[in-house]
Motif scaffolding. Structure first.
Motif, PDB file in Angstrom:
ATOM      1  N   ILE A  56       0.812  -1.216   0.000  1.00 48.02           N
ATOM      2  CA  ILE A  56       0.000   0.000   0.000  1.00 48.02           C
ATOM      3  C   ILE A  56       0.852   1.276   0.000  1.00 48.02           C
ATOM      4  O   ILE A  56       0.443   2.294  -0.551  1.00 48.02           O
ATOM      5  CB  ILE A  56      -1.013  -0.009   1.174  1.00 48.02           C
ATOM      6  N   GLU A  57       2.043   1.203   0.576  1.00 42.17           N
ATOM      7  CA  GLU A  57       2.915   2.389   0.622  1.00 42.17           C
ATOM      8  C   GLU A  57       3.306   2.876  -0.766  1.00 42.17           C
ATOM      9  O   GLU A  57       3.707   4.022  -0.931  1.00 42.17           O
ATOM     10  CB  GLU A  57       4.197   2.087   1.412  1.00 42.17           C
ATOM     11  N   THR A  58       3.217   2.020  -1.764  1.00 41.29           N
ATOM     12  CA  THR A  58       3.622   2.395  -3.129  1.00 41.29           C
ATOM     13  C   THR A  58       2.442   2.811  -4.003  1.00 41.29           C
ATOM     14  O   THR A  58       2.633   3.091  -5.185  1.00 41.29           O
ATOM     15  CB  THR A  58       4.360   1.225  -3.816  1.00 41.29           C
ATOM     16  N   ALA A  59       1.233   2.878  -3.438  1.00 39.61           N
ATOM     17  CA  ALA A  59       0.042   3.209  -4.227  1.00 39.61           C
ATOM     18  C   ALA A  59       0.137   4.612  -4.816  1.00 39.61           C
ATOM     19  O   ALA A  59       0.454   5.568  -4.099  1.00 39.61           O
ATOM     20  CB  ALA A  59      -1.213   3.085  -3.369  1.00 39.61           C
ATOM     21  N   PHE A  68      -4.487  12.502  -0.184  1.00 41.26           N
ATOM     22  CA  PHE A  68      -3.733  12.816   1.028  1.00 41.26           C
ATOM     23  C   PHE A  68      -4.647  12.603   2.220  1.00 41.26           C
ATOM     24  O   PHE A  68      -5.726  13.161   2.279  1.00 41.26           O
ATOM     25  CB  PHE A  68      -3.178  14.236   0.990  1.00 41.26           C
ATOM     26  N   GLY A  69      -4.253  11.743   3.127  1.00 39.66           N
ATOM     27  CA  GLY A  69      -5.041  11.481   4.312  1.00 39.66           C
ATOM     28  C   GLY A  69      -5.979  10.297   4.223  1.00 39.66           C
ATOM     29  O   GLY A  69      -6.732  10.052   5.149  1.00 39.66           O
ATOM     30  N   GLY A  70      -5.974   9.557   3.104  1.00 38.26           N
ATOM     31  CA  GLY A  70      -6.844   8.387   3.056  1.00 38.26           C
ATOM     32  C   GLY A  70      -7.226   7.939   1.664  1.00 38.26           C
ATOM     33  O   GLY A  70      -6.467   8.089   0.710  1.00 38.26           O
ATOM     34  N   TRP A  71      -8.460   7.435   1.560  1.00 37.66           N
ATOM     35  CA  TRP A  71      -8.974   6.841   0.322  1.00 37.66           C
ATOM     36  C   TRP A  71     -10.395   7.312   0.078  1.00 37.66           C
ATOM     37  O   TRP A  71     -11.152   7.563   1.009  1.00 37.66           O
ATOM     38  CB  TRP A  71      -8.965   5.319   0.445  1.00 37.66           C
ATOM     39  N   ILE A  72     -10.771   7.419  -1.214  1.00 34.51           N
ATOM     40  CA  ILE A  72     -12.128   7.771  -1.598  1.00 34.51           C
ATOM     41  C   ILE A  72     -12.619   6.803  -2.670  1.00 34.51           C
ATOM     42  O   ILE A  72     -11.819   6.158  -3.352  1.00 34.51           O
ATOM     43  CB  ILE A  72     -12.221   9.219  -2.129  1.00 34.51           C
ATOM     44  N   LYS A  73     -13.945   6.726  -2.799  1.00 41.17           N
ATOM     45  CA  LYS A  73     -14.528   5.993  -3.922  1.00 41.17           C
ATOM     46  C   LYS A  73     -14.228   6.789  -5.190  1.00 41.17           C
ATOM     47  O   LYS A  73     -14.436   8.015  -5.219  1.00 41.17           O
ATOM     48  CB  LYS A  73     -16.037   5.861  -3.773  1.00 41.17           C
ATOM     49  N   ALA A  74     -13.752   6.124  -6.222  1.00 40.07           N
ATOM     50  CA  ALA A  74     -13.359   6.811  -7.444  1.00 40.07           C
ATOM     51  C   ALA A  74     -14.533   7.526  -8.113  1.00 40.07           C
ATOM     52  O   ALA A  74     -14.371   8.620  -8.642  1.00 40.07           O
ATOM     53  CB  ALA A  74     -12.721   5.829  -8.422  1.00 40.07           C
ATOM     54  N   LYS A  75     -15.708   6.935  -8.095  1.00 38.93           N
ATOM     55  CA  LYS A  75     -16.868   7.508  -8.797  1.00 38.93           C
ATOM     56  C   LYS A  75     -17.519   8.661  -8.043  1.00 38.93           C
ATOM     57  O   LYS A  75     -17.876   9.666  -8.624  1.00 38.93           O
ATOM     58  CB  LYS A  75     -17.920   6.429  -9.058  1.00 38.93           C
ATOM     59  N   SER A  76     -17.680   8.506  -6.726  1.00 40.30           N
ATOM     60  CA  SER A  76     -18.454   9.489  -5.964  1.00 40.30           C
ATOM     61  C   SER A  76     -17.609  10.466  -5.148  1.00 40.30           C
ATOM     62  O   SER A  76     -18.114  11.495  -4.722  1.00 40.30           O
ATOM     63  CB  SER A  76     -19.409   8.769  -5.008  1.00 40.30           C
ATOM     64  N   GLY A  77     -16.356  10.112  -4.881  1.00 42.46           N
ATOM     65  CA  GLY A  77     -15.523  10.946  -4.026  1.00 42.46           C
ATOM     66  C   GLY A  77     -15.803  10.760  -2.549  1.00 42.46           C
ATOM     67  O   GLY A  77     -15.216  11.439  -1.712  1.00 42.46           O
ATOM     68  N   ALA A  96     -13.521   4.437   4.742  1.00 39.55           N
ATOM     69  CA  ALA A  96     -12.907   4.303   6.062  1.00 39.55           C
ATOM     70  C   ALA A  96     -12.353   2.902   6.278  1.00 39.55           C
ATOM     71  O   ALA A  96     -12.841   2.143   7.102  1.00 39.55           O
ATOM     72  CB  ALA A  96     -13.912   4.653   7.147  1.00 39.55           C
ATOM     73  N   VAL A  97     -11.342   2.544   5.488  1.00 37.63           N
ATOM     74  CA  VAL A  97     -10.618   1.289   5.685  1.00 37.63           C
ATOM     75  C   VAL A  97      -9.132   1.606   5.667  1.00 37.63           C
ATOM     76  O   VAL A  97      -8.722   2.667   5.199  1.00 37.63           O
ATOM     77  CB  VAL A  97     -10.935   0.222   4.600  1.00 37.63           C
ATOM     78  N   GLN A  98      -8.348   0.679   6.171  1.00 33.54           N
ATOM     79  CA  GLN A  98      -6.905   0.833   6.132  1.00 33.54           C
ATOM     80  C   GLN A  98      -6.358  -0.301   5.278  1.00 33.54           C
ATOM     81  O   GLN A  98      -6.009  -1.358   5.802  1.00 33.54           O
ATOM     82  CB  GLN A  98      -6.331   0.816   7.530  1.00 33.54           C
ATOM     83  N   PRO A  99      -6.297  -0.095   3.964  1.00 36.86           N
ATOM     84  CA  PRO A  99      -5.854  -1.167   3.080  1.00 36.86           C
ATOM     85  C   PRO A  99      -4.384  -1.496   3.276  1.00 36.86           C
ATOM     86  O   PRO A  99      -3.605  -0.678   3.760  1.00 36.86           O
ATOM     87  CB  PRO A  99      -6.114  -0.601   1.683  1.00 36.86           C
ATOM     88  N   THR A 100      -4.032  -2.709   2.882  1.00 39.29           N
ATOM     89  CA  THR A 100      -2.653  -3.172   2.987  1.00 39.29           C
ATOM     90  C   THR A 100      -2.016  -3.402   1.623  1.00 39.29           C
ATOM     91  O   THR A 100      -0.801  -3.461   1.521  1.00 39.29           O
ATOM     92  CB  THR A 100      -2.580  -4.489   3.780  1.00 39.29           C
ATOM     93  N   HIS A 101      -2.855  -3.528   0.578  1.00 40.08           N
ATOM     94  CA  HIS A 101      -2.356  -3.812  -0.766  1.00 40.08           C
ATOM     95  C   HIS A 101      -3.197  -3.101  -1.820  1.00 40.08           C
ATOM     96  O   HIS A 101      -4.328  -2.721  -1.560  1.00 40.08           O
ATOM     97  CB  HIS A 101      -2.409  -5.326  -1.037  1.00 40.08           C
ATOM     98  N   TRP A 102      -2.621  -2.967  -3.016  1.00 42.52           N
ATOM     99  CA  TRP A 102      -3.336  -2.339  -4.125  1.00 42.52           C
ATOM    100  C   TRP A 102      -2.886  -2.977  -5.437  1.00 42.52           C
ATOM    101  O   TRP A 102      -1.848  -3.629  -5.509  1.00 42.52           O
ATOM    102  CB  TRP A 102      -3.076  -0.835  -4.178  1.00 42.52           C
ATOM    103  N   ARG A 103      -3.691  -2.757  -6.465  1.00 42.04           N
ATOM    104  CA  ARG A 103      -3.338  -3.052  -7.848  1.00 42.04           C
ATOM    105  C   ARG A 103      -4.224  -2.198  -8.750  1.00 42.04           C
ATOM    106  O   ARG A 103      -5.235  -1.653  -8.303  1.00 42.04           O
ATOM    107  CB  ARG A 103      -3.461  -4.544  -8.165  1.00 42.04           C
ATOM    108  N   ILE A 104      -3.833  -2.034  -9.993  1.00 42.15           N
ATOM    109  CA  ILE A 104      -4.567  -1.198 -10.934  1.00 42.15           C
ATOM    110  C   ILE A 104      -5.970  -1.766 -11.142  1.00 42.15           C
ATOM    111  O   ILE A 104      -6.135  -2.974 -11.279  1.00 42.15           O
ATOM    112  CB  ILE A 104      -3.827  -1.111 -12.285  1.00 42.15           C
ATOM    113  N   TRP A 105      -6.952  -0.891 -11.181  1.00 42.73           N
ATOM    114  CA  TRP A 105      -8.338  -1.275 -11.478  1.00 42.73           C
ATOM    115  C   TRP A 105      -8.488  -1.245 -12.987  1.00 42.73           C
ATOM    116  O   TRP A 105      -8.360  -0.191 -13.600  1.00 42.73           O
ATOM    117  CB  TRP A 105      -9.311  -0.317 -10.817  1.00 42.73           C
TER     118      TRP A 105
END
Length: 86
Positions: free
Chosen positions: A32-35, A62-71, A75-84
């Motif tokens: 997640i640190e490389t997202a 900055f400060g977290g995550w948002i839904k891409a469509k709605s903004g 409120a989760v703390q993800p540990t991993h990511w990959r391209i959608w």
């Protein structure tokens, strides 16, 4: 598995990479640190020995995550990511 999002509950997809729009089961998860910012991402949380992923695209801000469509704030703390992929 359920996590709260802005006062509501959100179901995370559990198990393997089932076929669904945006699922990219053949791409390795990244730490997640490389997202990157400003890009639609699939994010996941490790629980036990599996990664549970959100079923909609998210964006890192900055400060977290948002839904891409709605903004809407996610409120989760993800540990991993990959391209959608659409």
């Amino acid at each position: 598995m359920w996590f709260g999002i802005s006062g509501r509950l959100l179901e995370l997809s559990v198990g393997g990479d089932e076929h669904r729009p945006g699922s990219n089961g053949n791409v390795t998860w990244e730490r997640i640190e490389t997202a990157p910012f400003d890009r639609d991402l699939e994010i996941g949380v490790i629980e036990g020995n599996a990664i549970h992923r959100l079923v909609f695209p998210c964006r890192r801000i900055f400060g977290g995550w948002i839904k891409a469509k709605s903004g809407e704030h996610v409120a989760v703390q993800p540990t991993h990511w990959r391209i959608w992929f659409k």
